[in-house]
Design a protein around this motif. Structure first.
Motif, mmCIF file in Angstrom:
data_model
loop_
_atom_site.group_PDB
_atom_site.id
_atom_site.type_symbol
_atom_site.label_atom_id
_atom_site.label_comp_id
_atom_site.label_asym_id
_atom_site.label_seq_id
_atom_site.Cartn_x
_atom_site.Cartn_y
_atom_site.Cartn_z
ATOM 1 N N ILE A 1 -7.182 -23.925 -46.886
ATOM 2 C CA ILE A 1 -8.231 -24.926 -46.727
ATOM 3 C C ILE A 1 -9.176 -24.896 -47.924
ATOM 4 O O ILE A 1 -9.560 -25.947 -48.471
ATOM 5 C CB ILE A 1 -8.996 -24.696 -45.415
ATOM 6 N N THR B 1 -2.436 -26.816 -41.297
ATOM 7 C CA THR B 1 -2.990 -25.793 -40.410
ATOM 8 C C THR B 1 -2.181 -25.712 -39.115
ATOM 9 O O THR B 1 -1.861 -24.626 -38.628
ATOM 10 C CB THR B 1 -4.463 -26.111 -40.092
ATOM 11 N N VAL C 1 -4.653 -31.398 -44.477
ATOM 12 C CA VAL C 1 -5.101 -30.040 -44.164
ATOM 13 C C VAL C 1 -4.864 -29.726 -42.688
ATOM 14 O O VAL C 1 -4.420 -28.619 -42.337
ATOM 15 C CB VAL C 1 -6.583 -29.865 -44.533
#
Length: 313
Positions: free
Chosen positions: A240, A298, A294
Motif C-alpha cells: 500500500i 489486498t 490496491v
C-alpha cells in the motif's frame, strides 16, 4: 399481595428505571465523546470520498461547475498511453522494491535479535531512514548523490570507472535509484520483524539444535513459519505504501516523471492531470482506479495468506 411484597416489587421497578436511566446517560456520554471522530469521518473522509466519486463522472476544471459526462473518463483511461505507462512503472517499482525491502528488514532484524550491545541505538539509527525517506530533503539529497557529478559517480571515478551512468538522468537507471531509496527505508518493517522475533520461544531453537538442525533449517522450519503473520502484515502495509509513493519521484524528476516518463509513478501522473492540467474529473477517476487496484491486491493477499500464513494456536 402483602405490603412487603408490594414494596419489594416497587423497589425492583425503581431499580430497573434507575439502571435504564444510567445506561441512557452513559450512552449519550459515549456518543458525545465520539462526536469529534464522527464529524471527522463524515467531513474529512466519507464526505470527500463521495464527492470525488461524483466528480469522477464529470468534467471539472476547478473553475466552472462540474459537468456530468458519464463514463467518458473511464473510456479515456482505457486509451491513455501515459496512464498505462504510469501503471507499468508503479507495478515495477512495487514488485521489485517491496520484496527486497522486506528481505533486508528481516535480515537486519535477525541480526539485531542476537542481543547486540547498544541495541536501542541501533534500532534508532536503522529506523531513522523510515522517518525521513518520504521527505523532500532526503529526495533532494538522493538526487545529489545519484546526479551526473554526484557522490556515487565521484566514488566510481576514484575507482577508475570514468564512464559511469547518469543515474537519475538515464531512463534505464532512474527508476532503480528510487527503488534503492525505498529499500533504504526499511526501518519500520525491521522494528516490527524484531518485535515478532522476540515472541518466538527460544525452546524451539534449543530443541532444533539438539536434533542437529542447521541454521538454514531453523530459518525455514521455525523462524519463517512462526513469523509468517508478521511477514504478511508488513507485506500488505508496504505494498500500500509503495503504491502511494509520490515525493521521491516528484523531487528527483523535478515533477516531470522523467527522463522519458521512466519515473512517472501513477500518483505523480494523477497530480499532473489534476493540478497541472486542471482536469479534476479525470484525476478523481484515476484516484478511484488506484483505490480499486490496491483493494484488489489486498484482497488477493488475504486470500493467498491461507496457504502460507500460520498462526500458533
Amino acid at each position: 399481595m402483602t405490603v412487603i411484597e408490594e414494596l419489594r416489587t416497587l423497589s425492583e421497578k425503581t431499580g430497573r428505571r434507575d439502571k435504564s436511566s444510567a445506561a441512557a446517560k452513559e450512552e449519550r456520554a459515549a456518543y458525545l465523546l465520539l462526536l469529534p471522530w464522527i464529524i471527522g469521518l463524515v467531513g474529512v473522509t466519507a464526505g470527500p470520498m463521495l464527492v470525488s466519486l461524483y466528480i469522477a463522472f464529470t468534467d471539472y476544471n476547478l473553475i466552472q461547475a462540474p459537468h456530468w459526462t458519464g463514463l467518458h473518463n473511464i473510456s479515456r483511461m482505457l486509451s491513455d498511453p501515459r496512464l498505462h505507462n504510469s501503471l507499468r512503472v508503479t507495478f515495477e517499482y512495487v514488485v521489485v522494491s517491496v520484496p527486497i525491502q522486506l528481505i533486508v528488514a528481516l535480515a537486519l532484524a535477525m541480526l539485531l535479535d542476537k542481543g547486540l550491545r547498544g541495541l536501542p541505538l541501533y534500532r534508532s539509527v536503522y529506523y531513522l531512514p523510515s522517518l525521513l525517506g518520504g521527505s523532500v530533503a532526503v529526495a533532494v539529497l538522493w538526487r545529489q548523490i545519484f546526479g551526473d557529478h554526484g557522490l556515487v559517480n565521484q566514488l566510481l571515478g576514484h575507482l577508475g570507472i570514468e564512464n559511469a551512468p547518469a543515474w537519475v538522468s538515464d531512463p534505464s537507471t532512474a527508476l532503480g535509484t528510487l527503488i534503492v531509496l525505498n529499500v533504504w527505508t526499511f526501518g519500520a518493517p525491521m522494528v516490527i520483524f524484531l518485535a515478532g522475533l522476540r515472541q518466538i520461544p527460544a525452546i524451539y531453537y534449543e530443541a532444533a539444535k539438539v536434533d542437529g538442525a542447521s541454521k538454514w533449517r531453523q530459518l525455514r522450519s521455525i523462524t519463517l513459519p512462526l513469523l509468517s503473520p508478521i511477514i504478511f502484515f508488513n507485506l500488505v502495509l508496504q505494498i500500500i505504501h509503495a503504491f502511494q509513493a509520490f515525493t521521491q519521484a516528484f523531487v528527483v524528476s523535478s515533477g516531470t516523471g522523467g527522463p522519458s516518463d521512466s519515473t512517472m509513478f501513477y500518483t505523480l501522473y494523477l497530480y499532473q492531470v489534476g493540478f497541472n492540467n486542471f482536469q479534476m474529473g479525470y484525476a478523481a477517476a484515476m484516484a478511484w482506479l488506484l483505490l480499486l487496484i490496491v483493494a484488489a491486491l489486498t484482497a488477493l493477499n488475504f486470500y493467498a495468506a491461507r496457504f502460507w500464513v500460520f498462526y500458533d494456536n
